[in-house]
Design a protein around this motif. Structure first.
Motif, PDB file in Angstrom:
ATOM      1  N   ASP A 141      -5.110  -8.452   3.993  1.00  0.00           N
ATOM      2  CA  ASP A 141      -6.351  -9.207   3.933  1.00  0.00           C
ATOM      3  C   ASP A 141      -6.721  -9.587   5.362  1.00  0.00           C
ATOM      4  O   ASP A 141      -5.979 -10.313   6.034  1.00  0.00           O
ATOM      5  CB  ASP A 141      -6.151 -10.452   3.062  1.00  0.00           C
ATOM      6  N   VAL A 142      -7.870  -9.101   5.833  1.00  0.00           N
ATOM      7  CA  VAL A 142      -8.254  -9.351   7.229  1.00  0.00           C
ATOM      8  C   VAL A 142      -8.521 -10.826   7.503  1.00  0.00           C
ATOM      9  O   VAL A 142      -8.474 -11.263   8.649  1.00  0.00           O
ATOM     10  CB  VAL A 142      -9.476  -8.499   7.636  1.00  0.00           C
ATOM     11  N   LYS A 143      -8.765 -11.601   6.455  1.00  0.00           N
ATOM     12  CA  LYS A 143      -8.995 -13.037   6.639  1.00  0.00           C
ATOM     13  C   LYS A 143      -7.672 -13.800   6.743  1.00  0.00           C
ATOM     14  O   LYS A 143      -7.621 -14.873   7.321  1.00  0.00           O
ATOM     15  CB  LYS A 143      -9.830 -13.595   5.484  1.00  0.00           C
ATOM     16  N   ALA A 144      -6.604 -13.228   6.194  1.00  0.00           N
ATOM     17  CA  ALA A 144      -5.319 -13.922   6.174  1.00  0.00           C
ATOM     18  C   ALA A 144      -4.398 -13.525   7.327  1.00  0.00           C
ATOM     19  O   ALA A 144      -3.557 -14.307   7.754  1.00  0.00           O
ATOM     20  CB  ALA A 144      -4.609 -13.648   4.845  1.00  0.00           C
ATOM     21  N   VAL A 145      -4.527 -12.309   7.811  1.00  0.00           N
ATOM     22  CA  VAL A 145      -3.639 -11.813   8.872  1.00  0.00           C
ATOM     23  C   VAL A 145      -4.424 -11.751  10.176  1.00  0.00           C
ATOM     24  O   VAL A 145      -5.464 -11.103  10.250  1.00  0.00           O
ATOM     25  CB  VAL A 145      -3.080 -10.411   8.517  1.00  0.00           C
ATOM     26  N   PRO A 146      -3.955 -12.412  11.222  1.00  0.00           N
ATOM     27  CA  PRO A 146      -4.674 -12.398  12.498  1.00  0.00           C
ATOM     28  C   PRO A 146      -4.827 -10.985  13.055  1.00  0.00           C
ATOM     29  O   PRO A 146      -3.983 -10.120  12.822  1.00  0.00           O
ATOM     30  CB  PRO A 146      -3.808 -13.247  13.434  1.00  0.00           C
ATOM     31  N   GLU A 179      -5.912  -0.875  12.727  1.00  0.00           N
ATOM     32  CA  GLU A 179      -6.910  -0.258  11.866  1.00  0.00           C
ATOM     33  C   GLU A 179      -6.599   1.216  11.629  1.00  0.00           C
ATOM     34  O   GLU A 179      -6.222   1.947  12.540  1.00  0.00           O
ATOM     35  CB  GLU A 179      -8.291  -0.384  12.502  1.00  0.00           C
ATOM     36  N   LEU A 180      -6.802   1.619  10.377  1.00  0.00           N
ATOM     37  CA  LEU A 180      -6.602   3.008   9.989  1.00  0.00           C
ATOM     38  C   LEU A 180      -7.944   3.747   9.992  1.00  0.00           C
ATOM     39  O   LEU A 180      -9.005   3.113   9.971  1.00  0.00           O
ATOM     40  CB  LEU A 180      -5.967   3.070   8.599  1.00  0.00           C
ATOM     41  N   PRO A 181      -7.920   5.080   9.981  1.00  0.00           N
ATOM     42  CA  PRO A 181      -9.169   5.849  10.028  1.00  0.00           C
ATOM     43  C   PRO A 181     -10.112   5.607   8.848  1.00  0.00           C
ATOM     44  O   PRO A 181     -11.313   5.815   8.969  1.00  0.00           O
ATOM     45  CB  PRO A 181      -8.693   7.304  10.039  1.00  0.00           C
ATOM     46  N   ASP A 182      -9.588   5.161   7.711  1.00  0.00           N
ATOM     47  CA  ASP A 182     -10.456   4.904   6.556  1.00  0.00           C
ATOM     48  C   ASP A 182     -11.086   3.517   6.592  1.00  0.00           C
ATOM     49  O   ASP A 182     -11.777   3.116   5.670  1.00  0.00           O
ATOM     50  CB  ASP A 182      -9.684   5.113   5.251  1.00  0.00           C
ATOM     51  N   GLY A 183     -10.834   2.761   7.663  1.00  0.00           N
ATOM     52  CA  GLY A 183     -11.426   1.436   7.813  1.00  0.00           C
ATOM     53  C   GLY A 183     -10.552   0.301   7.314  1.00  0.00           C
ATOM     54  O   GLY A 183     -10.871  -0.867   7.520  1.00  0.00           O
ATOM     55  N   SER A 184      -9.440   0.617   6.653  1.00  0.00           N
ATOM     56  CA  SER A 184      -8.539  -0.432   6.178  1.00  0.00           C
ATOM     57  C   SER A 184      -7.623  -0.868   7.316  1.00  0.00           C
ATOM     58  O   SER A 184      -7.540  -0.228   8.361  1.00  0.00           O
ATOM     59  CB  SER A 184      -7.714   0.073   4.983  1.00  0.00           C
ATOM     60  N   ALA A 222      -2.512  -3.930  18.509  1.00  0.00           N
ATOM     61  CA  ALA A 222      -2.362  -2.472  18.472  1.00  0.00           C
ATOM     62  C   ALA A 222      -3.725  -1.797  18.423  1.00  0.00           C
ATOM     63  O   ALA A 222      -4.685  -2.319  17.852  1.00  0.00           O
ATOM     64  CB  ALA A 222      -1.543  -2.066  17.256  1.00  0.00           C
ATOM     65  N   GLY A 223      -3.791  -0.619  19.014  1.00  0.00           N
ATOM     66  CA  GLY A 223      -5.021   0.170  18.984  1.00  0.00           C
ATOM     67  C   GLY A 223      -5.227   0.817  17.626  1.00  0.00           C
ATOM     68  O   GLY A 223      -4.319   0.893  16.794  1.00  0.00           O
ATOM     69  N   ARG A 224      -6.417   1.311  17.391  1.00  0.00           N
ATOM     70  CA  ARG A 224      -6.785   1.988  16.148  1.00  0.00           C
ATOM     71  C   ARG A 224      -6.002   3.294  16.042  1.00  0.00           C
ATOM     72  O   ARG A 224      -5.751   3.961  17.037  1.00  0.00           O
ATOM     73  CB  ARG A 224      -8.286   2.266  16.178  1.00  0.00           C
ATOM     74  N   LEU A 225      -5.635   3.659  14.821  1.00  0.00           N
ATOM     75  CA  LEU A 225      -4.951   4.925  14.587  1.00  0.00           C
ATOM     76  C   LEU A 225      -5.984   6.049  14.657  1.00  0.00           C
ATOM     77  O   LEU A 225      -6.899   6.110  13.848  1.00  0.00           O
ATOM     78  CB  LEU A 225      -4.260   4.934  13.227  1.00  0.00           C
ATOM     79  N   PRO A 264      -7.884  16.114   7.081  1.00  0.00           N
ATOM     80  CA  PRO A 264      -8.282  14.971   6.245  1.00  0.00           C
ATOM     81  C   PRO A 264      -7.258  13.837   6.336  1.00  0.00           C
ATOM     82  O   PRO A 264      -6.053  14.091   6.384  1.00  0.00           O
ATOM     83  CB  PRO A 264      -8.359  15.543   4.829  1.00  0.00           C
ATOM     84  N   TYR A 265      -7.768  12.605   6.376  1.00  0.00           N
ATOM     85  CA  TYR A 265      -6.869  11.454   6.476  1.00  0.00           C
ATOM     86  C   TYR A 265      -6.008  11.367   5.223  1.00  0.00           C
ATOM     87  O   TYR A 265      -6.486  11.477   4.096  1.00  0.00           O
ATOM     88  CB  TYR A 265      -7.660  10.158   6.660  1.00  0.00           C
ATOM     89  N   ALA A 266      -4.700  11.148   5.415  1.00  0.00           N
ATOM     90  CA  ALA A 266      -3.751  10.978   4.315  1.00  0.00           C
ATOM     91  C   ALA A 266      -3.309   9.521   4.293  1.00  0.00           C
ATOM     92  O   ALA A 266      -2.867   8.993   5.310  1.00  0.00           O
ATOM     93  CB  ALA A 266      -2.550  11.900   4.512  1.00  0.00           C
TER      94      ALA A 266
END
Length: 168
Positions: free
Chosen positions: A61-66, A72-77, A88-91, A98-100
């Protein structure tokens, strides 16, 4: 007292103190341990390392974890950053693949935590020394499986000879 007398007196004091310490502190001599020939205890097998694998949803949860504790993963999660990494930088996933999604979080034998993806890829974050910054910095690593590339003919011949010499 003259130095002619002081030298031998000091030598006697040191020798006397050493002799006292030797006799006063040595105590009773230890009795040797004799193994009992009738009792044999089984030797326990060496514990083999089993990777610790966690399966389940990995998004946070982006509101709960600083922000500094996730990446960030390629699918936006977002998922928790691994190995104590902050910011950490974006993956970055290859555009031609295709993203797995992540299927497991694995603790490796070397102590590094990694995410395993559905296609066999591995991703993780880790601290890395940056000489240009003169400090530790976070890096995000991705390892996608790929077909082995063919060896150059001279390298293949050298490898074949090496394997023959080793009897394989």
């Amino acid at each position: 007292m003259s130095s002619r007398v002081l030298g031998p007196v000091l030598a006697l004091v040191v020798l006397g103190g050493g002799a006292y310490a030797y006799f006063a502190l040595r105590g009773e001599p230890e009795q040797p341990v004799v193994p009992d020939q009738n009792q044999t205890q089984p030797v326990p097998d060496q514990a083999k390392f089993e990777p610790r694998v966690v399966r389940g949803p990995f998004t946070v949860d982006v509101k709960a974890v600083p922000r500094e504790d996730r990446f960030e993963l390629p699918d936006g999660s977002w998922v928790p950053a691994l190995n104590g990494v902050k910011n950490a930088g974006r993956l970055e996933w290859p555009k031609d693949r295709p993203y797995a999604p992540i299927v497991a979080r694995v603790l490796q034998k070397d102590g590094t935590e990694r995410y395993k993806h559905a296609d066999g890829s591995w991703s993780w974050t880790q601290p890395q020394w940056r000489a240009d910054l003169n400090r530790m910095d976070s890096v995000t690593v991705l390892a996608n499986p790929a077909e082995a590339l063919p060896m150059a003919p001279d390298e293949a011949e050298a490898e074949r000879k090496r394997m023959q010499e080793q009897g394989r």
